[in-house]
Design an enzyme around this catalytic site. Structure first.
Site, PDB file in Angstrom:
ATOM      1  N   ASN A   1      -4.919  -5.226  -0.031  1.00 53.06           N
ATOM      2  CA  ASN A   1      -3.966  -5.428  -1.130  1.00 53.06           C
ATOM      3  C   ASN A   1      -2.599  -5.746  -0.526  1.00 53.06           C
ATOM      4  OD1 ASN A   1      -2.276  -5.247  -3.331  1.00 53.06           O
ATOM      5  ND2 ASN A   1      -2.486  -3.025  -3.576  1.00 53.06           N
TER       6      ASN A   1
ATOM      7  N   LYS B   1       0.055  -6.542  -2.088  1.00 54.33           N
ATOM      8  CA  LYS B   1       1.160  -6.146  -2.980  1.00 54.33           C
ATOM      9  C   LYS B   1       2.170  -7.298  -3.093  1.00 54.33           C
ATOM     10  CE  LYS B   1       0.374  -1.467  -1.444  1.00 54.33           C
ATOM     11  NZ  LYS B   1       0.801  -0.093  -1.502  1.00 54.33           N
TER      12      LYS B   1
ATOM     13  N   HIS C   1      -3.758   0.079 -10.310  1.00 54.86           N
ATOM     14  CA  HIS C   1      -3.180   0.599  -9.060  1.00 54.86           C
ATOM     15  C   HIS C   1      -2.067   1.590  -9.427  1.00 54.86           C
ATOM     16  CE1 HIS C   1      -1.022   0.795  -5.269  1.00 54.86           C
ATOM     17  NE2 HIS C   1      -2.117   0.335  -4.695  1.00 54.86           N
TER      18      HIS C   1
ATOM     19  N   GLU D   1       0.755   1.999  -8.353  1.00 56.58           N
ATOM     20  CA  GLU D   1       2.091   1.398  -8.474  1.00 56.58           C
ATOM     21  C   GLU D   1       2.268   0.738  -9.842  1.00 56.58           C
ATOM     22  OE1 GLU D   1       1.909  -0.816  -4.820  1.00 56.58           O
ATOM     23  OE2 GLU D   1       2.003   1.063  -3.701  1.00 56.58           O
TER      24      GLU D   1
ATOM     25  N   GLU E   1      -7.687   6.488  -4.782  1.00 58.14           N
ATOM     26  CA  GLU E   1      -6.459   6.376  -4.000  1.00 58.14           C
ATOM     27  C   GLU E   1      -5.512   7.525  -4.362  1.00 58.14           C
ATOM     28  OE1 GLU E   1      -5.750   2.202  -2.490  1.00 58.14           O
ATOM     29  OE2 GLU E   1      -4.918   2.212  -4.496  1.00 58.14           O
TER      30      GLU E   1
ATOM     31  N   GLY F   1       0.831   4.422   1.413  1.00 58.48           N
ATOM     32  CA  GLY F   1       2.031   3.979   2.132  1.00 58.48           C
ATOM     33  C   GLY F   1       2.777   5.091   2.845  1.00 58.48           C
TER      34      GLY F   1
ATOM     35  N   SER G   1      -3.366   4.842   3.178  1.00 62.80           N
ATOM     36  CA  SER G   1      -3.058   4.946   4.621  1.00 62.80           C
ATOM     37  C   SER G   1      -4.279   4.802   5.519  1.00 62.80           C
ATOM     38  CB  SER G   1      -2.317   6.255   4.914  1.00 62.80           C
ATOM     39  OG  SER G   1      -1.046   6.245   4.277  1.00 62.80           O
TER      40      SER G   1
HETATM   41  C1  PEP Z   1      -2.751   0.595  -1.587  1.00 61.60           C
HETATM   42  O1  PEP Z   1      -1.652   0.238  -1.964  1.00 61.60           O
HETATM   43  O2  PEP Z   1      -3.747   0.381  -2.305  1.00 61.60           O
HETATM   44  C2  PEP Z   1      -2.849   1.283  -0.318  1.00 61.60           C
HETATM   45  C3  PEP Z   1      -3.953   1.914  -0.053  1.00 61.60           C
HETATM   46  O3  PEP Z   1      -1.760   1.219   0.500  1.00 61.60           O
HETATM   47  P1  PEP Z   1      -1.655   1.754   2.023  1.00 61.60           P
HETATM   48  O4  PEP Z   1      -2.941   1.382   2.727  1.00 61.60           O
HETATM   49  O5  PEP Z   1      -0.473   1.078   2.590  1.00 61.60           O
HETATM   50  O6  PEP Z   1      -1.516   3.236   1.930  1.00 61.60           O
END
Ligand code: PEP
Length: 253
Positions: free
Chosen positions: A11, A13, A99, A101, A169, A175, A214
């Site tokens: 992703n 973003k 998501h 976000e 998630e 992040g 992460s």
């Molecule tokens: C995400 O935004 O779906 C995500 C998993 O981000 P990150 O891997 O940077 O934690």
């Protein structure tokens, strides 16, 4: 490792200008070269502005593409939005829905996310439906309750193993460089699998459940080896082809 064919989705973003094309090309070439050794499907969700150009540039390869969000309607007066049909035409085979976000920045509820997943199915796209608890909810012992509630509310009744992927998630892991313990990942994924099977029967048993939050080259193997973890949704580490490919190596035979 599980017997379901895993999916590793990157992703991007709100990152990526045309220069990002070379990262996608590098992933495409490595995925093609590793066809016999890499046992995972590989997908990139670039920003909408790059979707069509990337899909065209990588046409014919094993790399597939997803949108990061869609509107629930096919068309209409919704300035700034993109429909699932538009994503499909641009070359996507899937779209991320819900998501964290989007939930946080745009107040998306489970009902809104469910409508987006239904829109994806209407357009012939797979929906990658995201769920996950906040840190406060985890500390309050509510993780499994939250995950079950989001799953129930956000997944359409028409979800199948082919048209839907669930991404667990934890919001606090996105992040941040933090990840749940292996035991915690196993516990949540087992709950998700049980809920999916209870509701969707054989489709629930065969639906892929991704872990996201992460995932990095150095923790991918451990996280992706957990029971009922059928791949990863990768944010930051998907922006650099070398890191993303290192994560994919968790699935090399
Ligand atoms: C995400 O935004 O779906 C995500 C998993 O981000 P990150 O891997 O940077 O934690």
């Amino acid at each position: 490792m599980t017997s379901l064919r895993p999916l590793v989705a990157g992703n991007w973003k709100m990152n990526g200008l045309k220069s990002g094309l070379s990262e996608a090309q590098a992933v495409r070439e490595a995925v093609s070269a590793a066809q016999s050794t890499c046992a995972a499907d590989v997908m990139i969700a670039p920003p909408a502005t790059l979707l069509m150009v990337m899909a065209e540039a990588c046409r014919g390869g094993k790399l597939s593409f997803a949108g990061q969000d869609c509107h629930s309607k096919a068309s209409g007066a919704h300035t700034g939005d993109v429909s699932a049909e538009m994503l499909k035409e641009a070359g996507a085979s899937a779209v991320i829905a819900g998501h964290s976000e989007r939930r946080a920045d745009h107040a998306e509820t489970d009902a809104v996310i469910r409508a987006k997943a239904e829109a994806a199915h209407r357009a012939g796209l797979a929906a990658i439906v995201c769920i996950g608890e906040t840190l406060g909810e985890r500390h309050a012992g509510l993780t499994l309750t939250v995950v079950s509630r989001q799953l129930k509310g956000a997944l359409p009744d028409g979800a199948t193993a082919q048209n839907t992927v669930v991404a667990y998630e934890p919001v606090w892991a996105i992040g941040t460089g933090l990840t749940p313990s292996i035991a915690d990942v196993a516990e949540v994924h087992a709950r998700i699998r049980a809920d999916l099977t209870a509701r969707f029967g054989a489709n629930g048993t065969a639906m892929r459940i991704l872990y996201g939050g992460s995932v990095k080259p150095d923790n991918a193997k451990a996280l992706l080896s957990v029971a009922n973890v059928n791949g990863a949704l990768v944010g930051g580490a998907s922006l650099k082809a070398s890191d993303f490919l290192a994560i994919l190596r968790a699935y090399e035979s």
